[in-house]
Design an enzyme around this catalytic site. Structure first.
Site, short mmCIF file in Angstrom:
data_model
loop_
_atom_site.label_atom_id
_atom_site.label_comp_id
_atom_site.label_asym_id
_atom_site.label_seq_id
_atom_site.Cartn_x
_atom_site.Cartn_y
_atom_site.Cartn_z
CG ASN A 48 -11.25 -0.41 99.06
OD1 ASN A 48 -10.88 0.77 99.11
ND2 ASN A 48 -12.12 -0.84 98.18
CG ASP B 241 -14.05 -1.33 95.49
OD1 ASP B 241 -14.03 -0.14 95.85
OD2 ASP B 241 -13.32 -1.80 94.59
CE LYS C 224 -10.39 -0.22 94.96
NZ LYS C 224 -10.96 0.52 93.86
CB THR D 219 -46.60 -14.42 92.46
OG1 THR D 219 -46.47 -14.95 91.16
CG2 THR D 219 -46.76 -12.89 92.39
#
Ligand SMILES: Cn1ncc2ncnc(NCCc3cnc(NC(=O)Nc4cccc(C(F)(F)F)c4)s3)c21
Length: 273
Positions: free
Chosen positions: A142, A137, A139, A172
């Site tokens: 932030n 996030d 941007k 596996t």
């Protein structure tokens, strides 16, 4: 430091100051921890809203992820506590506030300032990816600015641990369906794309695929309809870097360590000090 992690904090441990910002889930206040006089940011979240939006697990993941991250360009989350109605995040205080407000004020950044921010973001993301954490996030909203003008990535509310399923599926792979085996849709290269978007927005003041309608933005993104306006004037080196990050094929995006060696970054970013 370790002792601080064990301590049970309560609201009484803090003097609450002015609001620093308001987010979707609650407000952030400047606060002083009484015993140490340490200035922090206190984000107050309402449990009701967290429950309503079913994001409690995301908050737990954020606290867990952040408790292991220590980097000068990542905003610290020191701890949290809660009472009847609210959850409180005890955060590092970023003295020069929100980057997006600074970008709105300046319209667009100089190439030196943009390159300095992009380089520090790249170093922070290299650190996160090294710990199998992707932010997802990145941007302007932030990003915060510390007392010395350094950039701080905040709000890991959307970050995830990318564990490699191969290791965690007890050996596996044989029984895994294709979508599980190639579950790379959220690998670290999402942050490289976002950093490319940010670099463009630092230099031009708007994100590259902006459009009136969401459907148009979506169309421009999937087409990587990248255009460079004639104003403001931006160096071809910067355009070259952005063009190597905004590549549709995620495995072909410029790796972050290559970004730090790109001529535009080398010639324009301030030394990390
Ligand atoms: C404005 N401002 N000015 C100076 C300053 N200094 C420090 N901080 C500031 N602002 C707060 C920045 C944040 C850091 N970490 C955050 N984390 C978060 O908000 N997490 C969060 C919230 C709601 C829901 C969820 C969930 F559940 F979805 F995960 C996760 S917000 C400052």
């Amino acid at each position: 430091e370790a002792a601080a992690e064990k301590k049970r904090w309560t609201l009484n441990d803090f003097d609450i100051g002015r609001p620093l910002g308001r987010g979707k889930f609650g407000h952030v206040y400047i606060a002083k921890e009484k015993r140490s006089n340490h200035i922090v940011a206190l984000k107050v979240l309402f449990k009701s809203q967290l429950k309503q939006s079913q994001v409690e697990h995301q908050l737990r993941r954020e606290v867990e992820i952040q408790s292991h991250l220590r980097h000068p360009n990542i905003l610290r989350l020191y701890g949290y506590f809660y009472d009847q109605k609210r959850v409180y995040l005890i955060l590092e205080y970023a003295a020069r506030g929100e980057l997006y407000k600074e970008l709105q004020r300046c319209k667009h950044f100089s190439e030196r300032r943009a390159a300095t921010y992009v380089a520090s973001l790249a170093r922070a993301l290299i650190y996160c990816h090294g710990k199998h954490v992707i932010h997802r996030d990145i941007k302007p909203e932030n990003l915060l600015i510390g007392a010395q003008g350094e950039l701080k990535i905040a709000d890991f509310g959307w970050s995830v641990h990318t564990f490699n399923r191969r290791q965690t599926m007890c050996g596996t792979l044989d029984y895994l369906p294709p979508e599980m085996v190639e579950s790379t849709e959220h690998d670290a290269s999402v942050d490289i794309w976002s950093l490319g978007i940010l670099c463009y927005e630092f230099l031009y003041g708007v994100p590259p695929f902006e459009a009136k309608e969401h459907t148009d933005t979506y169309r421009r993104i999937v087409k990587v309809d990248l255009k460079f306006p004639s104003k403001p004037v931006v160096s071809s080196a910067a355009k070259d870097l952005i063009s190597q990050m905004l590549v549709k094929e995620s495995s072909k995006r410029m790796p972050l360590h290559k970004l730090l060696e790109h001529p535009w970054v080398v010639q324009n970013a301030e030394p990390s000090g």
